[in-house]
Design a protein around this motif. Structure first.
Motif, PDB file in Angstrom:
ATOM      1  N   ASN A  60       2.409   0.755  11.234  1.00  0.00           N
ATOM      2  CA  ASN A  60       1.938   0.210   9.954  1.00  0.00           C
ATOM      3  C   ASN A  60       2.484  -1.199   9.751  1.00  0.00           C
ATOM      4  N   GLY A  61       3.744  -1.399  10.146  1.00  0.00           N
ATOM      5  CA  GLY A  61       4.339  -2.735  10.045  1.00  0.00           C
ATOM      6  C   GLY A  61       3.613  -3.748  10.909  1.00  0.00           C
ATOM      7  N   LEU A  62       3.220  -3.336  12.104  1.00  0.00           N
ATOM      8  CA  LEU A  62       2.479  -4.242  12.978  1.00  0.00           C
ATOM      9  C   LEU A  62       1.120  -4.596  12.384  1.00  0.00           C
ATOM     10  N   ILE A  63       0.483  -3.615  11.739  1.00  0.00           N
ATOM     11  CA  ILE A  63      -0.819  -3.879  11.108  1.00  0.00           C
ATOM     12  C   ILE A  63      -0.655  -4.828   9.928  1.00  0.00           C
ATOM     13  N   VAL A  64       0.388  -4.598   9.118  1.00  0.00           N
ATOM     14  CA  VAL A  64       0.654  -5.508   7.996  1.00  0.00           C
ATOM     15  C   VAL A  64       0.974  -6.906   8.516  1.00  0.00           C
ATOM     16  N   ALA A 421       8.025 -13.747  15.079  1.00  0.00           N
ATOM     17  CA  ALA A 421       9.063 -13.109  14.255  1.00  0.00           C
ATOM     18  C   ALA A 421       8.496 -12.005  13.373  1.00  0.00           C
ATOM     19  N   LEU A 422       7.254 -12.162  12.914  1.00  0.00           N
ATOM     20  CA  LEU A 422       6.659 -11.165  12.029  1.00  0.00           C
ATOM     21  C   LEU A 422       6.471  -9.825  12.722  1.00  0.00           C
ATOM     22  N   VAL A 423       6.339  -9.837  14.038  1.00  0.00           N
ATOM     23  CA  VAL A 423       6.093  -8.608  14.798  1.00  0.00           C
ATOM     24  C   VAL A 423       7.276  -7.644  14.677  1.00  0.00           C
ATOM     25  N   PHE A 424       8.474  -8.156  14.408  1.00  0.00           N
ATOM     26  CA  PHE A 424       9.632  -7.292  14.203  1.00  0.00           C
ATOM     27  C   PHE A 424      10.054  -7.222  12.730  1.00  0.00           C
ATOM     28  N   THR A 425       9.800  -8.298  11.981  1.00  0.00           N
ATOM     29  CA  THR A 425      10.240  -8.340  10.589  1.00  0.00           C
ATOM     30  C   THR A 425       9.557  -7.268   9.761  1.00  0.00           C
ATOM     31  N   VAL A 426       8.240  -7.198   9.811  1.00  0.00           N
ATOM     32  CA  VAL A 426       7.516  -6.267   8.952  1.00  0.00           C
ATOM     33  C   VAL A 426       7.726  -4.811   9.383  1.00  0.00           C
ATOM     34  N   PRO A 427       7.711  -4.478  10.684  1.00  0.00           N
ATOM     35  CA  PRO A 427       8.048  -3.095  11.052  1.00  0.00           C
ATOM     36  C   PRO A 427       9.436  -2.661  10.583  1.00  0.00           C
ATOM     37  N   MET A 428      10.425  -3.561  10.637  1.00  0.00           N
ATOM     38  CA  MET A 428      11.751  -3.214  10.115  1.00  0.00           C
ATOM     39  C   MET A 428      11.667  -2.821   8.646  1.00  0.00           C
ATOM     40  N   VAL A 429      10.915  -3.614   7.873  1.00  0.00           N
ATOM     41  CA  VAL A 429      10.738  -3.330   6.449  1.00  0.00           C
ATOM     42  C   VAL A 429      10.104  -1.955   6.253  1.00  0.00           C
ATOM     43  N   GLN A 430       9.057  -1.664   7.005  1.00  0.00           N
ATOM     44  CA  GLN A 430       8.350  -0.399   6.840  1.00  0.00           C
ATOM     45  C   GLN A 430       9.224   0.797   7.212  1.00  0.00           C
ATOM     46  N   VAL A 431      10.028   0.674   8.253  1.00  0.00           N
ATOM     47  CA  VAL A 431      10.950   1.767   8.608  1.00  0.00           C
ATOM     48  C   VAL A 431      11.974   1.958   7.499  1.00  0.00           C
ATOM     49  N   PHE A 432      12.510   0.854   6.978  1.00  0.00           N
ATOM     50  CA  PHE A 432      13.554   0.899   5.942  1.00  0.00           C
ATOM     51  C   PHE A 432      13.069   1.640   4.696  1.00  0.00           C
ATOM     52  N   ILE A 433      11.841   1.366   4.276  1.00  0.00           N
ATOM     53  CA  ILE A 433      11.374   1.948   3.012  1.00  0.00           C
ATOM     54  C   ILE A 433      10.678   3.294   3.207  1.00  0.00           C
ATOM     55  N   ASN A 434      10.465   3.713   4.465  1.00  0.00           N
ATOM     56  CA  ASN A 434       9.820   5.005   4.724  1.00  0.00           C
ATOM     57  C   ASN A 434      10.805   5.991   5.339  1.00  0.00           C
ATOM     58  N   THR A 435      11.984   6.107   4.725  1.00  0.00           N
ATOM     59  CA  THR A 435      13.021   6.986   5.256  1.00  0.00           C
ATOM     60  C   THR A 435      13.235   8.231   4.392  1.00  0.00           C
ATOM     61  N   SER A 436      12.300   8.538   3.519  1.00  0.00           N
ATOM     62  CA  SER A 436      12.402   9.777   2.753  1.00  0.00           C
ATOM     63  C   SER A 436      11.820  10.928   3.575  1.00  0.00           C
ATOM     64  N   GLY A 437      12.155  12.146   3.174  1.00  0.00           N
ATOM     65  CA  GLY A 437      11.587  13.316   3.845  1.00  0.00           C
ATOM     66  C   GLY A 437      12.235  13.661   5.162  1.00  0.00           C
ATOM     67  N   GLY A 438      13.387  13.083   5.468  1.00  0.00           N
ATOM     68  CA  GLY A 438      14.083  13.410   6.711  1.00  0.00           C
ATOM     69  C   GLY A 438      14.798  14.750   6.623  1.00  0.00           C
ATOM     70  N   SER A 439      15.228  15.261   7.767  1.00  0.00           N
ATOM     71  CA  SER A 439      15.885  16.578   7.799  1.00  0.00           C
ATOM     72  C   SER A 439      17.215  16.573   7.057  1.00  0.00           C
ATOM     73  N   ALA A 440      17.844  15.394   6.898  1.00  0.00           N
ATOM     74  CA  ALA A 440      19.128  15.326   6.179  1.00  0.00           C
ATOM     75  C   ALA A 440      18.950  15.468   4.670  1.00  0.00           C
ATOM     76  N   GLY A 441      17.731  15.278   4.181  1.00  0.00           N
ATOM     77  CA  GLY A 441      17.464  15.451   2.756  1.00  0.00           C
ATOM     78  C   GLY A 441      17.902  14.300   1.878  1.00  0.00           C
ATOM     79  N   TYR A 442      18.202  13.149   2.473  1.00  0.00           N
ATOM     80  CA  TYR A 442      18.647  12.009   1.679  1.00  0.00           C
ATOM     81  C   TYR A 442      17.460  11.252   1.093  1.00  0.00           C
TER      82      TYR A 442
END
Length: 602
Positions: A60-64, A421-442
């Motif tokens: 999704n970050g790459l598409i953005v 630079a955008l090829v890594f910048t935006v995917p980092m953002v998307q991973v950072f904000i899509n970290t809900s729902g993990g097995s740790a429950g955080y």
């Protein structure tokens, strides 16, 4: 795991950006892959996010990133088309006829024209329009990018026809079904009326903080890019800078109060342009000719200021000779007009330009089976408007096909290294904000970070609420996304510390706007548009002061307002007054008449 430990871990991707990009001065193309790996490692190993979801967020970050690159290409192509037709030379002459003073030019282009474009389209479009225009007029590329980033503060909360409020705050708060009842208890049975009520508070805080933004733009430009490297040269036009600020912020606040959140930035910028340009032509508050300020000779510029936007051929001399200022400006008028027309709700062109037809909306729902979806709507993208206007410009300016091909090739050459630079910048953002729902429950990383800070601050939270909003925009690259993430959280903190929670939500929105000043992927995108590659950290270092001013001043005002029952003399209003006093001190310090030389003895 404790909230404090989670907050520290959530901060690691941001620390990696600050360390490698800002402190070590690495280019974003080297620093952002490390930030991406840090965020992905935390998501997988600590938050327990499934690998497929991390991959989906990355895709999704790459598409953005691709959608941003498309906009950047369109903006560069339009600028190069204007270079080939000689329009940039005519625009430069038009500004010289008003004033050759670069301090006045940056206020008109970045602050006023940029505010109008922000109100029309938002999402980084002001940088795509105003930054390359300033480069074309002879500004150092880095000066243009820094100015373009600083003004992405006051107008941002009402950008794109109020999207950060109507969509950002609206979506964030409506996640709690009880919010409708809360709004009704205040007398707002219509949800949009409740959002407009919050919008007036946002506009008031912005209007106060925006008072000094034109002065900051001018003084930071003279400090870092002037021959004397002095803030003093910028502060010498304080009267004009404050006049330009009020010419925008007063209409801006009135529109927010009486018309709602869709139009404050657009109408404020438009009114400011009309007032300030007309006044400047008459010489009102303008510097004297002998005090006119310009950059040093290009040969003396630092190497890191320079742009790769260098046309491979000279503009057509015959076209340049016949180019009027009105004709030269017509492509930008077309861009502004098309942005406004396509975004006006009354015309409802959005329903056609963004409908679900696969030819209109290119989508990838539930990537790899996750809850993350991606889409691109080319007809809605400002990039399409830029490309369309560049083609229309060929006809308007009588440009040959061969000249247009040169502009196209120059644009591609600029785009390829600048987009890396955008090829890594935006995917980092998307991973950072899509970290809900993990097995740790955080909670997702941004919320975990905010909760950790809130647990330490207590009743002093209003001072920190703007910085949390700014942090959200710094990472996500969007005031709208920051408001979606944090509005309900900020409302809840306001209730816990027993203050009016709608003011805390307003501080969130204002802080989210200020975060655009230092937002990594906005800096990367603006640098790409300007043909400035690998200097993103240097830009952020120069915009940290305006960001700190904006977030601290607004937080202090917010603290003073929510604690005003204890009296007007409180720490919030005291800090805000101290900041104003500091500006007044520098105004008088840098404008004090030089002492007359002593007469010779005898």
């Amino acid at each position: 795991m404790s909230s404090t430990v989670l907050a520290v871990l959530s901060l690691l991707p941001i620390i990696s950006v600050a360390f490698f990009l800002v402190l070590l001065r690495w280019p974003a193309s080297r620093a952002m892959p490390i930030a991406y790996l840090t965020a992905s490692g935390l998501a997988l190993l600590v938050w327990g996010v499934p690998t497929t979801k991390v991959l989906a967020a990355s895709v999704n970050g790459l598409i953005v990133a691709g959608t941003l690159i498309y906009i950047i290409f369109g903006a560069i192509l339009l600028l190069n088309t204007l270079q080939q037709s000689g329009a940039i030379q005519a625009i430069r002459q038009g500004f010289s006829d008003i004033t050759p003073d670069r301090r006045i030019q940056v206020i008109i282009i970045a602050w006023l024209f940029g505010s109008f474009i922000e109100g029309s389209a938002g999402f980084g479009t002001p940088a795509a329009v105003a930054v390359p225009l300033m480069v074309g007029l002879g500004f150092p590329a880095m000066a243009a990018v820094v100015a373009g980033m600083i003004i992405q503060s006051t107008p941002v909360s009402f950008g794109a026809m109020g999207t950060p409020i109507l969509v950002g705050v609206g979506t964030g708060l409506s996640a709690d079904p009880e919010m409708m009842d809360y709004a009704a208890r205040l007398g707002y049975t219509e949800w949009d009326d409740f959002l407009a009520f919050i919008g007036t508070k946002i506009a008031l805080i912005h209007a106060l903080a925006g008072t000094f933004i034109p002065l900051l733009v001018a003084s930071i430009m003279t400090r870092f890019f002037g021959k004397a490297r002095s803030f003093a040269d910028g502060f010498k036009i304080w009267k004009f800078a404050l006049f330009a600020a009020f010419a925008m912020t007063i209409p801006y606040y009135l529109v927010a109060t009486y018309l709602g959140p869709e139009f404050p930035s657009m109408f404020g910028g438009m009114a400011g342009l009309a007032i300030v340009v007309s006044a400047a032509k008459t010489g009102f508050l303008m510097p004297k000719k002998e005090d006119c300020w310009d950059f040093d000779d290009r040969a003396n510029w630092d190497a890191e200021w320079s742009s790769t936007l260098q046309p491979t051929s000279q503009p057509n001399a015959e076209l340049t000779a016949k180019m009027s200022v009105l004709r030269a400006w017509s492509p930008y008028v077309l861009v502004a007009g098309l942005l406004v027309l396509t975004r006006l709700r009354a015309l409802d062109l959005e329903s056609f330009l963004r409908n679900s037809n696969p030819f209109v909306t290119w989508s990838w729902p539930q990537i790899f089976g996750s809850d993350i979806s991606a889409s691109f709507q080319p007809l809605w993208s400002p990039g399409t408007i830029f490309i369309l206007v560049s083609l229309i410009t060929m006809v308007l300016h009588g440009l040959k096909t061969s000249d247009y091909k040169i502009a196209f090739k120059d644009s591609v050459k600029t785009l390829i290294p600048a987009s890396a630079a955008l090829v890594f910048t935006v995917p980092m953002v998307q991973v950072f904000i899509n970290t809900s729902g993990g097995s740790a429950g955080y909670e997702q990383m941004p919320i975990a970070l905010a909760e950790g800070v809130a647990g330490l601050t207590g009743s002093a939270w209003p001072f920190f609420s703007t910085f949390i909003g700014g942090l959200g925009a710094f990472v996500a690259g969007s005031n709208t996304v920051s408001n979606m993430m944090f509005s309900l959280f900020q409302f809840g903190v306001g209730e816990r510390i027993l203050v009016d929670p709608t003011w805390i939500v307003a501080l969130q929105a204002v802080g989210g706007a200020s975060g655009n000043i230092i937002c990594v992927h906005n800096v990367v995108a603006a640098s790409a548009v300007a043909g400035l590659v690998g200097k993103e950290g240097a830009v952020i270092r120069k915009t940290l002061l305006p960001f700190t001013y904006y977030a601290l001043f607004c937080g202090a005002i917010g603290y003073g307002i929510v604690n005003r029952d204890a009296g007007l003399v409180n720490i919030g209003f005291a800090i805000a007054a101290a900041i104003v006093a500091l500006f007044v001190y520098f105004i008088f310090k840098f404008n004090r008449p030089s002492p007359a030389p002593a007469s010779a003895a005898g």
